[in-house]
Design an enzyme around this catalytic site. Structure first.
Site, short mmCIF file in Angstrom:
data_model
loop_
_atom_site.label_atom_id
_atom_site.label_comp_id
_atom_site.label_asym_id
_atom_site.label_seq_id
_atom_site.Cartn_x
_atom_site.Cartn_y
_atom_site.Cartn_z
N LYS A 1 0.70 -1.29 -0.03
CA LYS A 1 -0.12 0.01 0.09
C LYS A 1 0.72 1.22 -0.09
O LYS A 1 0.32 2.28 -0.44
CB LYS A 1 -0.91 0.01 1.22
CG LYS A 1 -2.23 -1.14 1.06
CD LYS A 1 -3.07 -0.75 2.22
CE LYS A 1 -4.15 -1.86 2.10
NZ LYS A 1 -5.39 -1.48 3.13
N ASP B 1 -9.91 2.98 2.25
CA ASP B 1 -10.13 2.31 3.66
C ASP B 1 -10.60 3.25 4.61
O ASP B 1 -11.55 3.09 5.39
CB ASP B 1 -8.69 1.79 3.89
CG ASP B 1 -8.37 0.62 3.14
OD1 ASP B 1 -9.08 -0.15 2.82
OD2 ASP B 1 -7.07 0.61 2.90
#
Ligand code: ATR
Length: 287
Positions: free
Chosen positions: A72, A108
């Site tokens: 990420k 997220d």
């Protein structure tokens, strides 16, 4: 399942390991429900192969992809553009392929906010939140909560990491009201000050518990959200429910980040509740 034709575009997820990911299951259900000419596949990408994989995905003309652990952060310099929010979070979990341009997003943190609205009708502005943890998941949560106006205290096992996280967020989010604490706050009277507690750590997986938590300090009015979803009821959530507090697991956040990614790729959200139902069935079957 989509019938794969010459016109079918590829979506996917890169991670290492990737076998456990529930994203292919829920994204393919959504693709089928929306009649999209897409298919979503898992790509196991070793950390040493990330740059080559991104070049390959670009060359192959994929429509977009998700990014999970451990890529990420490492993917950021490989992209053409990254949204300011994802840059602040230091993490991209969704890449939109716009021609050969790769644009990084983070769904997220926004997924957590959406899950909190769905689960509790929670509006972060001016509310006091205790965020447990200071890793990657905490950082995305903190940026989104702070940008939405929540007053957040970060409690982490390693307190220096909590301080570093809060300092980084203060630099990125103007006017953020943030504080740091030790995990001992879970057993202190101050726990009653919070409107919401969010666990972003792995504590709760495999039935592990916060030894610091004193159920007597948890108010029935304090909402408790645990990002862990396997097991569906962690010891933290069990304690909260026993106290009569509203409690929810991380399935809604996993579904919400997927819905937001799907909307980035296709321009429209999937049917409400479909991803969550798919996840619930999968996790219940493996529980
Ligand atoms: P992620 O990207 O999923 O957030 P991470 O970056 O490795 O994962 O962060 C893990 C978080 O869980 C950290 O806040 C970690 O605390 P430390 O900073 O002290 O390591 C927390 N964590 C993991 N195991 C824990 C445990 N047994 N008790 C308390 N906190 C724990």
């Amino acid at each position: 399942m989509t019938e794969i034709k010459g016109s079918t575009r590829i979506l996917g997820i890169i991670g290492w390991p990737i076998e456990h990911s529930l994203s292919p299951l829920m994204q393919n259900r959504a693709i089928a429900a929306c009649g999209q000419d897409l298919v979503f596949v898992p790509f196991p990408v070793h950390p040493n192969a990330l740059a080559a994989a991104v070049t390959g995905l670009r060359s192959l003309g994929v429509a977009g992809f998700n990014v999970t652990i451990p890529h990420k952060n490492a993917i950021i310099p490989l992209l053409d553009e990254v949204t300011p929010e994802a840059r602040m979070m230091g993490a991209v979990n969704t890449v939109q392929c716009d021609g050969s341009r790769l644009v990084g997003h983070n769904t997220d943190g926004p997924g957590l906010l959406r899950a909190l609205t769905e689960e509790f009708g929670f509006n972060p502005a001016g509310r006091r939140v205790l965020l447990i943890g200071a890793g990657g998941a905490a950082r995305a949560a903190l940026v989104s909560l702070a940008r939405a106006g929540a007053v957040v205290t970060v409690a982490n096992r390693t307190e220096e990491k909590g301080t570093e996280l809060v300092n980084a967020c203060r630099q990125g989010v103007a006017g953020a009201e943030l504080a740091v604490s030790s995990l001992d706050i879970l057993g202190a009277p101050e726990l009653s000050r919070f409107d919401l507690i969010v666990n972003s750590t792995s504590v709760g997986m495999w039935g592990t518990a916060f030894t610091e938590l004193d159920a007597g300090c948890l108010q029935p009015t304090t909402m408790v959200y645990d990002m862990v979803y396997a097991p569906l009821e962690t010891p933290l959530l069990k304690t909260a429910r026993e106290r009569g507090a509203p409690a929810a697991n991380g399935l809604s956040m996993l579904a919400a980040q997927g819905e937001l990614a799907f909307a980035i790729w296709t321009g429209a959200p999937p049917p409400a509740g479909l991803m969550r139902e798919t996840l619930l069935t999968a996790v219940t079957e493996s529980d």
